[in-house]
Write an enzyme that holds these catalytic residues in place. Structure first.
Site, mmCIF file in Angstrom:
data_model
loop_
_atom_site.group_PDB
_atom_site.id
_atom_site.type_symbol
_atom_site.label_atom_id
_atom_site.label_comp_id
_atom_site.label_asym_id
_atom_site.label_seq_id
_atom_site.Cartn_x
_atom_site.Cartn_y
_atom_site.Cartn_z
ATOM 1 N N ARG A 91 -4.532 -3.269 10.879
ATOM 2 C CA ARG A 91 -5.958 -2.908 10.881
ATOM 3 C C ARG A 91 -6.434 -2.623 12.314
ATOM 4 N NH1 ARG A 91 -9.543 -7.378 8.211
ATOM 5 N NH2 ARG A 91 -7.856 -7.186 6.691
ATOM 6 N N ASN A 112 -5.098 -8.226 2.988
ATOM 7 C CA ASN A 112 -5.763 -8.268 1.680
ATOM 8 C C ASN A 112 -4.761 -8.255 0.529
ATOM 9 O OD1 ASN A 112 -8.514 -8.018 2.712
ATOM 10 N ND2 ASN A 112 -7.885 -5.974 3.358
ATOM 11 N N LYS A 135 4.553 -4.099 11.781
ATOM 12 C CA LYS A 135 5.567 -3.052 11.659
ATOM 13 C C LYS A 135 5.271 -1.994 12.729
ATOM 14 C CE LYS A 135 5.483 -3.567 6.605
ATOM 15 N NZ LYS A 135 5.111 -2.980 5.310
ATOM 16 N N ASP A 137 0.846 -1.205 0.000
ATOM 17 C CA ASP A 137 0.000 0.000 0.000
ATOM 18 C C ASP A 137 0.877 1.249 0.000
ATOM 19 O OD1 ASP A 137 -2.511 -1.421 0.252
ATOM 20 O OD2 ASP A 137 -1.941 -1.877 2.310
ATOM 21 N N SER A 143 4.207 -6.848 3.294
ATOM 22 C CA SER A 143 3.088 -5.933 3.574
ATOM 23 C C SER A 143 2.372 -6.275 4.870
ATOM 24 C CB SER A 143 2.083 -6.034 2.414
ATOM 25 O OG SER A 143 0.870 -5.402 2.751
ATOM 26 N N ALA A 144 1.815 -5.253 5.504
ATOM 27 C CA ALA A 144 1.014 -5.451 6.717
ATOM 28 C C ALA A 144 -0.405 -5.898 6.380
ATOM 29 C CB ALA A 144 0.933 -4.138 7.486
ATOM 30 N N SER A 145 -0.782 -5.801 5.112
ATOM 31 C CA SER A 145 -2.178 -6.022 4.740
ATOM 32 C C SER A 145 -2.541 -7.501 4.683
ATOM 33 C CB SER A 145 -2.456 -5.396 3.377
ATOM 34 O OG SER A 145 -3.769 -5.746 2.968
HETATM 35 C C1 BG6 Z 1 -0.927 -1.374 5.373
HETATM 36 C C2 BG6 Z 1 -1.621 -0.040 5.206
HETATM 37 O O1 BG6 Z 1 -0.239 -1.705 4.207
HETATM 38 O O2 BG6 Z 1 -1.878 -2.388 5.661
HETATM 39 C C3 BG6 Z 1 -2.428 0.267 6.466
HETATM 40 O O3 BG6 Z 1 -0.662 0.979 4.981
HETATM 41 C C4 BG6 Z 1 -3.396 -0.862 6.740
HETATM 42 O O4 BG6 Z 1 -3.091 1.493 6.297
HETATM 43 C C5 BG6 Z 1 -2.642 -2.194 6.850
HETATM 44 O O5 BG6 Z 1 -4.097 -0.615 7.940
HETATM 45 C C6 BG6 Z 1 -3.558 -3.388 7.072
HETATM 46 O O6 BG6 Z 1 -4.325 -3.564 5.921
HETATM 47 P P1 BG6 Z 1 -5.565 -4.528 5.755
HETATM 48 O O7 BG6 Z 1 -5.763 -4.579 4.259
HETATM 49 O O8 BG6 Z 1 -5.169 -5.871 6.308
HETATM 50 O O9 BG6 Z 1 -6.702 -3.931 6.492
HETATM 51 MG MG MG Z 2 2.674 1.365 2.765
#
Ligand code: BG6
Ligand code: MG
Length: 217
Positions: free
Chosen positions: A49, A118, A145, A11, A114-116
């Site tokens: 999140r 998704n 992170k 992201d 990535s932390a996401s």
């Molecule tokens: C990070 C974003 O990459 O992912 C954050 O910069 C976000 O803003 C985090 O909260 C978690 O993402 P997700 O998609 O699992 O809600």
């Molecule tokens: Mg980022």
């Protein structure tokens, strides 16, 4: 010379999803009567999140039970996913495709870090799911992170020593994580947020092949 590789945040580095996170958090904030602005949204970059929700709630001085937090996070995520579902490869940030193609052609390994949770859905939407040597995302880590865990797992998957990994990040928490992992860090953004990075670029369009070659040598 030892082999080097890249670890990309998702992201804000591969795609600009911060705007969709903002829209989805904003809808929740409105629902809870919290005045949540784009400036507040900056604080959510790179953080998990759960931590994002805590920041949003602290902006409005709202306290919720764990059960309610879980419900609101699910609600926010389904709204976020409805925006993400409309993404295609036109949303890949400038310079990224060219850089990934160059790395691939030159057998330079690269991972997502990535932390996401998704990440795979997003990569699939923009047609990059098969591009990465490895993918490490929010589902693979127990510590978010600025803990270095996500990048250390990525280094392991790439079979590289951490000091030979080049992290590309747009969030302060991510630069701190890269530093704690003893990796080379490249910040995408402004000095006030990312001053700690080894290299600072104001846009992904500056991630040129010449810049990458320089880092690899
Ligand atoms: C990070 C974003 O990459 O992912 C954050 O910069 C976000 O803003 C985090 O909260 C978690 O993402 P997700 O998609 O699992 O809600
Ligand atoms: Mg980022």
């Amino acid at each position: 010379m030892e082999r080097k590789g890249f670890i990309f945040d998702l992201d804000g580095v591969i795609v600009d999803t911060a705007k969709y996170h903002y829209l989805a958090w904003k809808e929740l904030a409105d629902q809870l009567g919290i005045n949540f602005t784009e400036e507040h949204n900056e604080l959510l970059k790179g953080v998990s999140r759960a931590r994002s929700l805590d920041i949003l709630l602290s902006v409005g001085d709202v306290v919720l039970s764990d059960a309610d937090k879980k419900m609101y996070m699910e609600q926010k995520n389904s709204r976020y996913l409805s925006y993400v579902a409309q993404m295609d490869d036109s949303e890949i940030l400038p310079g990224i495709k060219e850089l990934l193609t160059y790395l691939h052609k030159n057998n330079v390994p690269f991972s997502l870090g990535s932390a996401s949770k998704n990440a795979r859905v997003i990569l699939e939407g923009v047609n990059l799911l098969d591009a990465f040597t490895a993918i490490v995302d929010g589902n693979d880590v127990s510590k978010a992170k600025p803990d270095p865990e996500v990048f250390l797992i990525a280094a392991d998957k790439l079979q590289l020593n951490p000091e030979n990994c080049i992290v590309i990040e747009d969030a302060a928490a991510g630069i701190e994580a890269a530093k704690r992992a003893k990796m080379i860090s490249v910040g995408i953004g402004e000095e006030d947020m990312l001053g700690a990075a080894d290299y600072l670029l104001n846009s992904t369009s500056k991630l040129s092949i010449a810049f990458a070659k320089n880092l690899l040598n």
